[in-house]
Write an enzyme that holds these catalytic residues in place. Sequence first.
Site, PDB file in Angstrom:
ATOM      1  N   ASP A 109       0.806  -1.224   0.000  1.00  0.00           N
ATOM      2  CA  ASP A 109       0.000   0.000   0.000  1.00  0.00           C
ATOM      3  C   ASP A 109       0.841   1.277   0.000  1.00  0.00           C
ATOM      4  O   ASP A 109       1.998   1.288   0.420  1.00  0.00           O
ATOM      5  CB  ASP A 109      -0.868   0.046   1.264  1.00  0.00           C
ATOM      6  CG  ASP A 109      -2.008  -0.953   1.228  1.00  0.00           C
ATOM      7  OD1 ASP A 109      -2.003  -1.832   0.357  1.00  0.00           O
ATOM      8  OD2 ASP A 109      -2.895  -0.843   2.097  1.00  0.00           O
ATOM      9  N   HIS A 143       3.549  -2.243   3.243  1.00  0.00           N
ATOM     10  CA  HIS A 143       3.659  -0.923   2.613  1.00  0.00           C
ATOM     11  C   HIS A 143       4.990  -0.800   1.887  1.00  0.00           C
ATOM     12  O   HIS A 143       6.045  -0.981   2.516  1.00  0.00           O
ATOM     13  CB  HIS A 143       3.536   0.166   3.685  1.00  0.00           C
ATOM     14  CG  HIS A 143       2.228   0.128   4.422  1.00  0.00           C
ATOM     15  ND1 HIS A 143       1.974  -0.765   5.446  1.00  0.00           N
ATOM     16  CD2 HIS A 143       1.093   0.851   4.257  1.00  0.00           C
ATOM     17  CE1 HIS A 143       0.728  -0.571   5.881  1.00  0.00           C
ATOM     18  NE2 HIS A 143       0.174   0.392   5.182  1.00  0.00           N
TER      19      HIS A 143
HETATM   20 ZN   LIG Z   1      -2.681   3.110   3.284  1.00  0.00          ZN
END
Ligand SMILES: [Zn+2]
Length: 276
Positions: free
Chosen positions: A59, A205
């Site tokens: 992400d 992430h």
């Molecule tokens: Zn996010």
Amino acid sequence: MFVYRLLFICLASVAVAIAADPTPATRHTAHKTQATPEDPGITFNSVHVDGPYIAMTFDDGPSETLTPKLLDLLAAHHIKATFFVIGENVAEHPEIVTRAAREGHEIGNHSWSHPNFGKMSDDSVRSQLRRTDDAIRSATGSRPTLMRPPYGSITPREKHWIHDEFGYRVILWDVDPLDWKRPGPPVVRNRILKETQPGSIVLSHDIHPGTIEAMPSTLDALEAKGFKFVTVSELIRMATPKPSHPSPQAGGNPPASATPSPSPSATPMQQPSTTP
Ligand SMILES: [Zn+2]
């Protein structure tokens, strides 16, 4: 306010999943998502599959330096992943998103600027999604079919109109290494290895150096355990019917699946036993 809303939701007998997907700006904030029983096929925390298939999701990118590094690694492993990108970052580095799509990865909409959808007007949410949808289409040539709300925060009502209007499936996760807290690569790896099971959707992430550092050994170890990597849409296409009654998986650690679930549940990663 979260407490009141949570209480209300519990009283309304709506399944509640608590999850965290914070960015550095709001890393202290707890987040919640609702997996309502009436939305099978729209929201997924994990997928019930008959094989060792999992989806790695990254992400908040693309990151100018880290995402290309990750793409190199994924290519070396012949692994397809899913990137939930921020529109602002796509606008800044569309070439990275173009490359990711060309190399077989899936691109999902993660909003334009990472706001909390659960607290926004429909028009603002619509604008966040539309701009990002356009940026992704311009970078990849096709529209995304998946959306992940920032922080996993979305109301049941939003979920439905977004699905109706954009055709998006709402993708959450069942494995969260809390990499945004930057616990160090070994901790990120160990948490992922401990929680991942067939059908898992693994959150991390590609904007944190420690996450990218953790990936070589994480992917090696997942491969050694026999896991096979697919994109989220591929994983959903592999879905098989769930047993008719809830069946807690190993360690009584059931994912908060979005498939019909009669009782409130919380994602297990809220109490990771590996937390220092
Ligand atoms: Zn996010």
